[in-house]
Design a protein around this motif. Structure first.
Motif, mmCIF file in Angstrom:
data_model
loop_
_atom_site.group_PDB
_atom_site.id
_atom_site.type_symbol
_atom_site.label_atom_id
_atom_site.label_comp_id
_atom_site.label_asym_id
_atom_site.label_seq_id
_atom_site.Cartn_x
_atom_site.Cartn_y
_atom_site.Cartn_z
ATOM 1 N N HIS A 239 -7.317 -3.393 -5.798
ATOM 2 C CA HIS A 239 -7.772 -4.423 -6.811
ATOM 3 C C HIS A 239 -7.403 -5.910 -6.234
ATOM 4 C CE1 HIS A 239 -9.202 -6.455 -10.322
ATOM 5 N NE2 HIS A 239 -7.894 -6.805 -10.686
ATOM 6 N N LEU A 240 -6.226 -6.165 -6.307
ATOM 7 C CA LEU A 240 -5.967 -7.539 -5.880
ATOM 8 C C LEU A 240 -6.060 -7.948 -4.713
ATOM 9 C CD1 LEU A 240 -2.471 -7.438 -7.908
ATOM 10 C CD2 LEU A 240 -4.421 -8.076 -8.781
ATOM 11 N N ASN A 241 -5.877 -6.846 -3.735
ATOM 12 C CA ASN A 241 -6.341 -7.319 -2.323
ATOM 13 C C ASN A 241 -7.863 -7.504 -2.042
ATOM 14 O OD1 ASN A 241 -5.320 -7.734 0.233
ATOM 15 N ND2 ASN A 241 -6.510 -5.682 0.968
ATOM 16 N N SER B 236 -1.464 -12.221 -7.264
ATOM 17 C CA SER B 236 -0.569 -11.748 -8.696
ATOM 18 C C SER B 236 -1.934 -11.769 -9.605
ATOM 19 C CB SER B 236 0.715 -12.268 -8.938
ATOM 20 O OG SER B 236 0.347 -13.769 -9.264
ATOM 21 N N GLU B 237 -1.422 -11.000 -10.829
ATOM 22 C CA GLU B 237 -2.648 -11.285 -11.876
ATOM 23 C C GLU B 237 -1.687 -10.930 -13.174
ATOM 24 O OE1 GLU B 237 -6.637 -9.142 -12.117
ATOM 25 O OE2 GLU B 237 -4.994 -7.713 -12.838
ATOM 26 N N LYS B 238 -1.916 -11.638 -14.257
ATOM 27 C CA LYS B 238 -1.420 -11.921 -15.513
ATOM 28 C C LYS B 238 -2.486 -11.512 -16.563
ATOM 29 C CE LYS B 238 1.708 -14.637 -18.141
ATOM 30 N NZ LYS B 238 2.451 -16.083 -18.127
ATOM 31 N N PRO C 56 0.786 -1.345 0.102
ATOM 32 C CA PRO C 56 -0.113 0.016 0.105
ATOM 33 C C PRO C 56 0.905 1.206 -0.111
ATOM 34 C CG PRO C 56 -0.526 -1.477 1.971
ATOM 35 C CD PRO C 56 0.789 -2.101 1.170
ATOM 36 N N THR C 57 0.380 2.139 -0.829
ATOM 37 C CA THR C 57 1.388 3.449 -1.050
ATOM 38 C C THR C 57 0.499 4.633 -1.176
ATOM 39 O OG1 THR C 57 1.288 3.556 -3.430
ATOM 40 C CG2 THR C 57 3.189 1.985 -2.306
ATOM 41 N N ASP C 58 1.233 5.837 -1.053
ATOM 42 C CA ASP C 58 0.539 7.232 -1.416
ATOM 43 C C ASP C 58 0.347 7.410 -3.035
ATOM 44 O OD1 ASP C 58 0.157 7.850 1.192
ATOM 45 O OD2 ASP C 58 2.279 8.880 1.316
ATOM 46 N N TYR C 59 1.089 6.575 -3.764
ATOM 47 C CA TYR C 59 0.957 6.697 -5.152
ATOM 48 C C TYR C 59 -0.291 6.170 -5.825
ATOM 49 C CZ TYR C 59 6.007 7.942 -4.359
ATOM 50 O OH TYR C 59 7.040 8.169 -4.039
#
Length: 199
Positions: free
Chosen positions: A108-110, A116-118, A96-99
């Motif tokens: 989304h992934l969480n 991971s997603e491909k 998790p970031t500020d970007y």
């Protein structure tokens, strides 16, 4: 910068290289070359993989995912090839970031419960090239730091080939005046300068 003391009898081929760990982005910066001394990203990656396997680390943090950061500009250029026949974007869940772009991918992934997603895009028969849209480009930039991007097509020189973002590892070259600052001071100044702009 941390310093580790190693007994002199265990110092075969020992040399010290400064490093800095950004606790917010979980990114490790290290000096890869100073004079004749070198330290590759692959060697650091292998060392960290080995250290992350210790039960004390695994018990506290679980499996640690490690990625060597790639050059964003190089990844963006891959998307501008004259002919793209296949584009694969593999995203590893970022921290998790500020970007905004990385946070959106993390969320989304969480939310869907995956690490991971491909995504693979194949050229339609009636088209001459894949045209990456803004969403694809945003995902590719995030994958430059958290995953990988692979393209197959025709490069700007007219060669039909495959290229992968892992071939474009991020690095930065700087020189310094040895009479005005130490190697470690110059390294820390350079890393500090990075925080005034986004990588």
């Amino acid at each position: 910068v941390a310093k580790v003391s190693i007994p002199s009898n265990l110092r075969a081929n020992l040399y010290e290289m400064p490093y800095f760990f950004d606790v917010h982005k979980h990114r490790l910066y290290f000096l890869s070359k100073a004079g004749k001394e070198t330290l590759s990203a692959s060697a650091v990656h292998k060392l960290l993989e080995m250290l992350s396997e210790f039960h004390t680390v695994k018990d506290r943090f679980g499996k640690v995912d490690l990625t060597i950061v790639t050059e964003r500009e190089a990844v963006e250029k891959l998307l501008d090839w004259p002919v793209l026949r296949r584009l694969t974007i593999k995203l590893e869940r970022p921290n998790p970031t500020d970007y905004e772009d990385e946070q959106a991918v993390f969320d989304h992934l969480n939310a869907i419960g995956v690490k991971s997603e491909k995504r693979e895009y194949q050229l339609a028969d009636e088209r001459t090239t894949i045209r990456p849209d803004s969403e694809m480009r945003q995902l590719a930039v995030v994958a430059a730091d958290n995953g990988e991007v692979e393209v197959f097509g025709t490069d700007p020189q007219g060669t039909r080939r495959t290229a992968n973002s892992q071939h474009f590892r991020w690095s930065m070259k700087r020189s310094y005046d040895q009479n005005r600052e130490t190697l470690t001071e110059a390294f820390l100044r350079t890393v500090s300068d990075l925080f005034t702009r986004r990588l």
